[in-house]
Enzyme design. Structure first.
Site, PDB file in Angstrom:
ATOM      1  N   LYS A 232       1.004  -1.078  -0.164  1.00  0.00           N
ATOM      2  CA  LYS A 232       0.066  -0.165  -0.205  1.00  0.00           C
ATOM      3  C   LYS A 232       0.955   1.444   0.039  1.00  0.00           C
ATOM      4  O   LYS A 232       1.398   1.632   1.139  1.00  0.00           O
ATOM      5  CB  LYS A 232      -0.983  -0.041   1.160  1.00  0.00           C
ATOM      6  N   GLY A 285       7.131   5.169   7.886  1.00  0.00           N
ATOM      7  CA  GLY A 285       6.130   6.347   7.981  1.00  0.00           C
ATOM      8  C   GLY A 285       6.384   6.984   9.303  1.00  0.00           C
ATOM      9  O   GLY A 285       7.335   6.849   9.830  1.00  0.00           O
ATOM     10  N   SER A 286       5.190   7.734   9.753  1.00  0.00           N
ATOM     11  CA  SER A 286       5.306   8.304  10.717  1.00  0.00           C
ATOM     12  C   SER A 286       5.014   7.448  12.161  1.00  0.00           C
ATOM     13  O   SER A 286       4.637   6.296  12.044  1.00  0.00           O
ATOM     14  CB  SER A 286       4.210   9.451  11.116  1.00  0.00           C
ATOM     15  N   GLU A 313      10.420   1.957  10.465  1.00  0.00           N
ATOM     16  CA  GLU A 313      11.307   2.971  10.373  1.00  0.00           C
ATOM     17  C   GLU A 313      10.322   4.310  10.523  1.00  0.00           C
ATOM     18  O   GLU A 313       9.329   4.359   9.309  1.00  0.00           O
ATOM     19  CB  GLU A 313      12.118   3.133   9.259  1.00  0.00           C
ATOM     20  N   CYS A 347      13.322  12.000   6.535  1.00  0.00           N
ATOM     21  CA  CYS A 347      13.359  11.463   8.037  1.00  0.00           C
ATOM     22  C   CYS A 347      14.548  11.906   8.594  1.00  0.00           C
ATOM     23  O   CYS A 347      14.448  11.915  10.021  1.00  0.00           O
ATOM     24  CB  CYS A 347      13.057   9.940   8.180  1.00  0.00           C
ATOM     25  N   SER A 511      22.449   9.258   3.737  1.00  0.00           N
ATOM     26  CA  SER A 511      23.036   7.807   4.044  1.00  0.00           C
ATOM     27  C   SER A 511      23.115   7.277   2.824  1.00  0.00           C
ATOM     28  O   SER A 511      22.075   7.383   1.920  1.00  0.00           O
ATOM     29  CB  SER A 511      22.250   7.078   5.050  1.00  0.00           C
TER      30      SER A 511
HETATM   31  P1  NAD Z   1       2.510   8.669   7.064  1.00  0.00           P
HETATM   32  O1  NAD Z   1       2.658   8.094   8.444  1.00  0.00           O
HETATM   33  O2  NAD Z   1       1.586   9.827   6.892  1.00  0.00           O
HETATM   34  O3  NAD Z   1       2.059   7.731   5.779  1.00  0.00           O
HETATM   35  C1  NAD Z   1       3.048   6.536   5.829  1.00  0.00           C
HETATM   36  C2  NAD Z   1       2.222   5.394   5.345  1.00  0.00           C
HETATM   37  O4  NAD Z   1       1.106   4.868   6.268  1.00  0.00           O
HETATM   38  C3  NAD Z   1       1.282   5.776   4.037  1.00  0.00           C
HETATM   39  O5  NAD Z   1       1.278   4.868   3.202  1.00  0.00           O
HETATM   40  C4  NAD Z   1       0.162   5.949   4.561  1.00  0.00           C
HETATM   41  O6  NAD Z   1      -1.026   5.975   3.503  1.00  0.00           O
HETATM   42  C5  NAD Z   1      -0.221   5.189   5.650  1.00  0.00           C
HETATM   43  N1  NAD Z   1      -1.030   5.345   6.766  1.00  0.00           N
HETATM   44  C6  NAD Z   1      -1.461   6.479   7.022  1.00  0.00           C
HETATM   45  N2  NAD Z   1      -2.548   6.343   8.193  1.00  0.00           N
HETATM   46  C7  NAD Z   1      -2.672   5.018   8.219  1.00  0.00           C
HETATM   47  C8  NAD Z   1      -3.460   4.176   9.070  1.00  0.00           C
HETATM   48  N3  NAD Z   1      -4.207   4.690  10.083  1.00  0.00           N
HETATM   49  N4  NAD Z   1      -3.408   2.915   9.033  1.00  0.00           N
HETATM   50  C9  NAD Z   1      -2.353   2.453   8.234  1.00  0.00           C
HETATM   51  N5  NAD Z   1      -1.418   3.087   7.354  1.00  0.00           N
HETATM   52  C10 NAD Z   1      -1.582   4.190   7.271  1.00  0.00           C
HETATM   53  O7  NAD Z   1       4.148   9.165   6.712  1.00  0.00           O
HETATM   54  P2  NAD Z   1       4.358  10.007   5.555  1.00  0.00           P
HETATM   55  O8  NAD Z   1       3.869  11.530   5.404  1.00  0.00           O
HETATM   56  O9  NAD Z   1       4.072   9.372   4.190  1.00  0.00           O
HETATM   57  O10 NAD Z   1       6.061  10.065   5.583  1.00  0.00           O
HETATM   58  C11 NAD Z   1       6.463  10.950   6.547  1.00  0.00           C
HETATM   59  C12 NAD Z   1       7.011  10.209   7.649  1.00  0.00           C
HETATM   60  O11 NAD Z   1       7.908   9.312   7.608  1.00  0.00           O
HETATM   61  C13 NAD Z   1       7.816  11.115   8.535  1.00  0.00           C
HETATM   62  O12 NAD Z   1       7.311  10.751   9.921  1.00  0.00           O
HETATM   63  C14 NAD Z   1       9.216  10.649   8.199  1.00  0.00           C
HETATM   64  O13 NAD Z   1      10.237  10.793   9.633  1.00  0.00           O
HETATM   65  C15 NAD Z   1       8.977   9.048   8.263  1.00  0.00           C
HETATM   66  N6  NAD Z   1       9.978   8.471   7.462  1.00  0.00           N
HETATM   67  C16 NAD Z   1      10.802   7.514   8.381  1.00  0.00           C
HETATM   68  C17 NAD Z   1      11.937   6.837   7.534  1.00  0.00           C
HETATM   69  C18 NAD Z   1      12.989   6.361   8.219  1.00  0.00           C
HETATM   70  O14 NAD Z   1      13.797   5.354   7.696  1.00  0.00           O
HETATM   71  N7  NAD Z   1      12.904   6.266   9.640  1.00  0.00           N
HETATM   72  C19 NAD Z   1      12.016   7.289   6.077  1.00  0.00           C
HETATM   73  C20 NAD Z   1      10.988   7.885   5.598  1.00  0.00           C
HETATM   74  C21 NAD Z   1      10.131   8.509   6.173  1.00  0.00           C
END
Ligand code: NAD
Length: 567
Positions: A232, A285-286, A313, A347, A511
């Site tokens: 997804k 993601g977050s 992550e 991130c 990185s």
């Molecule tokens: P997000 O958490 O909004 O979304 C990430 C994914 O989760 C998307 O596919 C989204 O559709 C899905 N999602 C959203 N709500 C959900 C739910 N209730 N249930 C299941 N899935 C859901 O994050 P984003 O805005 O796409 O990306 C930014 C975030 O990702 C920041 O917090 C960033 O720090 C983090 N990030 C971390 C890394 C890492 O390696 N640590 C790398 C890239 C991004």
């Protein structure tokens, strides 16, 4: 596999692979980092890229989920728009409904029956070919899609969609070989073996908007190890995902091994996470969303056939700590690059800096000057340094945070701070200074081009170390700048758990696969270090086999004081 001539039927419907070209203990190509292309004016890659940009811009595409290899219009459509030209629709993207998600689960389970028996060499062949397609014929389209869909400049899109993506695929193959080589000791009596089986069930990959490479890596890593996947992608990175899917099919990935499901994240996840066959979640993601997923998995625990692997992550509040012995130019350069490239939407982006009072005037002067020179706009223009933030929600979040900083006593917006949504979601690189060590922007992830500075008295270095460590819940990346070696090592020691990726005299971003394996702990994730052997083993479940040559035929009852062998 579809070519049945290479399989023999056996047992009750089972099949076994017969190597068509002869046996061998195969090696794999040594992994190397994909060279970064320059895209200089008039270069062949620039011409190809311009053509790909025109192609994607000039046509409103229609994209669909890809389930069991099938593309079907679902009727419910979400528009994929460009952040820096927000009314321009790149694609109408069909969203999966509940029945489509159920079909994806069924397709992943069905494909597993065959895919989990594929020899590792054949799986490696698919993904090595995929890497070559990324680096070659698909490169321009992948880079163009990442620029337009995610508002990345050429260097950012090249580093992500071409180099990092090819690197992930190649290093994963090379590291899979290393995992398989890890075998137990044997004796003259028995041959002991470790078999790295794929997980029993399917893996759910949920990917973020900000890296095409991460979008591709999360479904392909478990698939390389023999798992089947439901992928997804983010609603803000749908175009790149479609190209990755097309590329994987061309590389020879069989239908159903990866199922691309566009759809409402909560609705799709509710169905997928309730399946008894969920074997793992691969998330980036977050933090908040990953915690929600972990919670749901916990609540569903008794439904599952096993214990799903959870790899995530998540967010960061990445720091730059400056010691009074640091080099001013190096610090200022790292801050501009680390905080503002890709609009701070990495991130790993630097979002808080702790600087000594003696150096702050010189550092901030350089930052203000650099921010004044930054060109913001259409990422297809080679002079653009920053594009737009990803969407309306991100734009509003930034507007509000900057407004709050303007009206909070003890905080000052020192540079930038403008927002403009006429053409796209533009937020200027912004520097905020605060005297409050608990100021919200020193603690909470904003995920954009805002750098917050806390200035400490030079004789309070010890307090600065404590503040860096304790102020935020995250521990993803961080940088320490010092010329004095003792201070570098003291800070690295005191900040042992404050970052999973620590940089000494270097910005906290950028990185490289195979060089700085990535990931953080605390609220930043499970820190499995992408594209390493540690990470790959999360997608396998090992079977230990003891193959005894001459079985015992007598029970060793204790006689003369000796005891029977245990276990
Ligand atoms: P997000 O958490 O909004 O979304 C990430 C994914 O989760 C998307 O596919 C989204 O559709 C899905 N999602 C959203 N709500 C959900 C739910 N209730 N249930 C299941 N899935 C859901 O994050 P984003 O805005 O796409 O990306 C930014 C975030 O990702 C920041 O917090 C960033 O720090 C983090 N990030 C971390 C890394 C890492 O390696 N640590 C790398 C890239 C991004």
């Amino acid at each position: 596999m579809t070519d049945t001539s290479t399989w023999i039927e056996h047992g009750r419907g089972g099949r076994a692979w017969v190597d068509p070209v002869g046996a061998g203990v195969y090696t794999v190509p040594p992994a190397r980092n994909e060279p970064v292309l320059s895209y200089a004016a008039g270069s062949p890659e620039r011409l190809r890229l311009d053509e790909a940009i025109r192609g994607l811009r000039g046509r409103r595409a229609e994209l669909t989920p890809v389930i069991g290899g099938e593309r079907r219009h679902t009727g419910e459509v979400l528009e994929a728009t460009m952040p820096h030209d927000r009314r321009h629709v790149l694609a109408d993207v069909h969203q999966a409904g509940a029945a489509d998600v159920e079909r994806a689960i069924a397709a992943a389970r069905e494909a597993w029956q065959d895919w989990h028996r594929w020899p590792w060499t054949e799986r490696a062949g698919v993904f090595l070919r995929a890497a070559a397609l990324v680096a070659g014929p698909y490169r321009a389209r992948l880079v163009a899609a990442t620029m337009l869909d995610q508002s990345k400049t050429v260097p950012e899109a090249e580093a992500d969609a071409a180099c990092e993506l090819a690197d992930f695929l190649r290093f994963n193959v090379a590291n899979m070989r290393r995992v398989l080589e890890e075998q137990p000791e044997s004796t003259d009596e028995a041959w002991n073996r470790a078999e790295y089986r794929p997980l029993e069930g399917f893996v759910y990959a949920i990917t973020p908007f900000n890296f095409t490479a991460i979008g591709a890596n999360l479904p392909t890593t478990p698939a390389l190890l023999g798992n089947t996947v439901i992928w997804k992608p983010s609603a803000a990175a749908m175009v790149g995902a479609a190209i990755v899917m097309e590329l994987l099919e061309e590389a020879g990935l069989p239908p159903g091994v990866i199922n691309l499901v566009y759809g409402d994240p909560a609705e799709v996840s509710e169905i997928v996470l309730a399946s008894p066959h969920l074997a793992g979640v691969h998330f980036t993601g977050s933090t908040e969303v990953f915690r929600g997923i972990w919670n749901t998995v916990g609540q569903n625990m008794t439904r599952y056939r096993g214990f799903p692997r959870l790899v995530g992550e998540t967010g960061g509040k990445d720091f730059v700590l400056v010691h009074p012995s640091a080099d001013v130019e190096a610090v200022a350069t790292a801050l501009v690059r680390g905080a503002f490239e890709y609009q701070g939407q990495k991130c790993s982006a630097a979002s808080r800096v702790y600087a000594p009072a003696s150096m702050w005037p010189a550092i901030s002067e350089r930052l203000i000057e650099a921010i004044g020179q930054v060109r913001m706009g259409d990422v297809a223009d080679p002079s653009t340094y920053v594009g737009a933030v990803i969407n309306k929600a991100a734009f509003e979040r930034h507007k509000q945070a900057i407004e709050q900083a303007r009206t909070t006593a003890g905080a000052t917006v020192v540079a930038g701070g403008q927002t403009n949504d006429e053409q796209g979601w533009f937020v200027t690189p912004t520097l905020i200074e605060t005297r409050d060590p608990a100021f919200p922007l020193l603690r909470k992830e904003l995920f954009g081009p805002v750098l917050t500075a806390f200035v400490y008295d030079d004789d309070r270095w010890d307090d600065a170390l404590r503040l860096v460590d304790e102020t935020s819940e995250y521990a993803l990346t961080g940088s320490i700048f010092a010329r004095r070696r003792e201070s570098l090592s003291e800070a690295a020691s005191r900040l042992r758990y404050a970052a999973g990726n620590l940089y000494l005299n270097e910005k906290p971003t950028g990185s490289v696969v195979g060089q700085q394996p990535f990931g953080g702990s605390r609220a930043s994730g499970t820190n499995d270090k992408t594209a390493t052997t540690f990470h790959l083993t999360r997608w396998t479940t090992t079977r230990t086999i003891k193959d005894t040559h001459v079985p015992q035929t007598a029970i060793p009852f204790p006689r003369n004081g000796t005891s029977p062998q245990s276990q």
